[in-house]
Enzyme design. Structure first.
Site, short mmCIF file in Angstrom:
data_model
loop_
_atom_site.label_atom_id
_atom_site.label_comp_id
_atom_site.label_asym_id
_atom_site.label_seq_id
_atom_site.Cartn_x
_atom_site.Cartn_y
_atom_site.Cartn_z
N GLY A 48 0.59 -1.06 -0.41
CA GLY A 48 0.09 -0.04 -0.42
C GLY A 48 0.97 1.63 0.02
N GLY A 49 0.17 2.22 0.06
CA GLY A 49 1.45 3.48 -0.04
C GLY A 49 1.84 4.19 1.19
CG ASP A 163 -11.55 1.85 2.39
OD1 ASP A 163 -12.04 2.58 0.86
OD2 ASP A 163 -10.30 1.70 2.45
CE LYS A 165 -10.92 0.64 -1.38
NZ LYS A 165 -10.11 1.58 -2.11
CG ASN A 168 -10.63 -2.49 1.70
OD1 ASN A 168 -9.74 -2.51 0.92
ND2 ASN A 168 -11.03 -1.15 1.91
CG ASP A 181 -7.08 -0.79 4.69
OD1 ASP A 181 -7.36 -0.41 6.19
OD2 ASP A 181 -6.77 -0.67 3.10
CB THR A 200 -13.02 4.40 -1.81
OG1 THR A 200 -11.88 3.85 -1.80
CG2 THR A 200 -12.59 4.04 -4.02
#
Length: 350
Positions: A48-49, A163, A165, A168, A181, A200
């Protein structure tokens, strides 16, 4: 007769909750004794980031593997994410639901934070959806059912997930889906609102875009978007960039042309979840999630079988043992130079 049945049901529930309590206590004792050195890194499951997720194996018991999320402390500080990370830890250490990924314990050193989590080796729902293009009704119902159970578990505790989606949602070795997450999850008092802008773009509820304050009903909106995406292969609101997407969302669900493959009853549920006014959303009224479970689209769905995990999943992933990573993309080992030390102490509770 009925009364006795009721009592039996209650006592079996008590036994179940006692068993769960004993199991959680035994687990807590076990995990309190392990250290970072007790694990052997097998490979990277995701990047991830500012974090990586590694598959790790317990050296003393090679039949046990876990997902270890590793976060760079300096990066968290530089991007002012401390609050999100601490919130994620608190919520996950507390939320031991059957449809949410477990966090067993956390560690810290001068450079990184470590979150030792349950390994779900069936892969991301997103991967399965991409491979198949879209799911049919029965398949979508099963995964949606898992998500509804997860959200019900969180909402009753005053936790908004924020979150939702396909990326996840992760499958365990049996094919059951769990939420993973909790970086955007937030505990707000029941009946309270929060104003953080997050999520998102395609899944964000209109009240978040308009900064009107939001509550658990934002998750009901996202659930409608998820059902649409699982059934059609793409979300109903999607623009060339986030601002464009937000403008399309604000036009409302009634402006969306539903593809033929979405049945009438599914479309009805999606539209009732995606009402512009949060108080009109199904799942956010006085019966809560029960209204979603009783909707016509779920008619005949075996909720008890889902909770007891006796219901056969639509797809059983191939997982041969605790180190089988075939359901994940391969990521190279971390070749970046280690980050600088970060010893300001904001992370003491890790």
């Amino acid at each position: 007769m009925q009364l006795i049945g009721g009592l039996d049901d209650d006592s079996s529930r008590h036994n179940e909750s006692d068993e769960l309590k004993a199991k959680l206590e035994a687990e807590a004792v076990f995990f309190s004794t392990v250290s970072l050195n007790d694990f052997h890194v097998i490979c990277t499951l995701g990047v991830g980031g500012f974090s990586r997720v590694e598959l790790v194996q317990l050296k003393s018991d090679t039949s046990r593997s876990f997902a270890m999320k590793v976060l760079k402390k300096r990066h968290i500080l530089d991007t002012s994410q401390q609050g999100h990370i601490l919130s994620e830890r608190r919520i996950m250490m507390d939320a031991h639901g059957p449809f949410t990924v477990r966090l067993y314990r956390t560690f810290r050193d001068s450079k990184y934070l470590y979150m030792l989590q349950e390994a779900c080796l069936g892969g991301e729902l997103w991967t399965l959806l991409s491979a198949r293009g879209s799911f049919e009704d029965g398949t979508t119902r099963f995964y949606t059912g898992c998500v509804v159970e997860a959200l019900a578990f969180l909402h009753v505790r005053g936790i908004i997930y924020r979150d939702l989606k396909p990326e996840n949602i992760i499958l365990d070795h049996r094919g059951y889906a769990k939420l993973v997450d909790f970086g955007f999850a937030k505990k707000v008092g029941l009946g309270q609102k929060t104003w953080t802008f997050c999520g998102t773009p395609e899944y964000v509820a209109p009240e978040i875009i308009l900064n009107k304050g939001h509550d658990i009903s934002a998750d009901c909106w996202s659930l409608g978007i998820l059902i649409y995406e699982l059934l059609s292969g793409s979300p109903p609101f999607s623009g060339s960039d986030p601002m464009n997407t937000y403008n399309i969302i604000l036009r409302g669900i009634d402006m969306v042309e539903f593809p033929k493959k979405i049945s009438k009853s599914a479309a009805n549920l999606i539209k009732r979840l995606c009402r512009d006014n949060p108080s009109e959303r199904v799942g956010n009224q006085k019966n809560g999630v029960k209204d979603i479970q009783k909707h016509k689209w779920f008619e005949g769905f075996n909720w008890e079988g889902l909770r007891q995990t006796t219901l056969a999943p639509p797809f059983t992933p191939t997982v041969e043992g605790p180190l089988d990573t075939r359901n994940f993309d391969c990521f190279p080992d971390d070749s970046e130079a280690p980050p600088p030390d970060e010893e300001s102490g904001w992370d003491l509770e890790f």
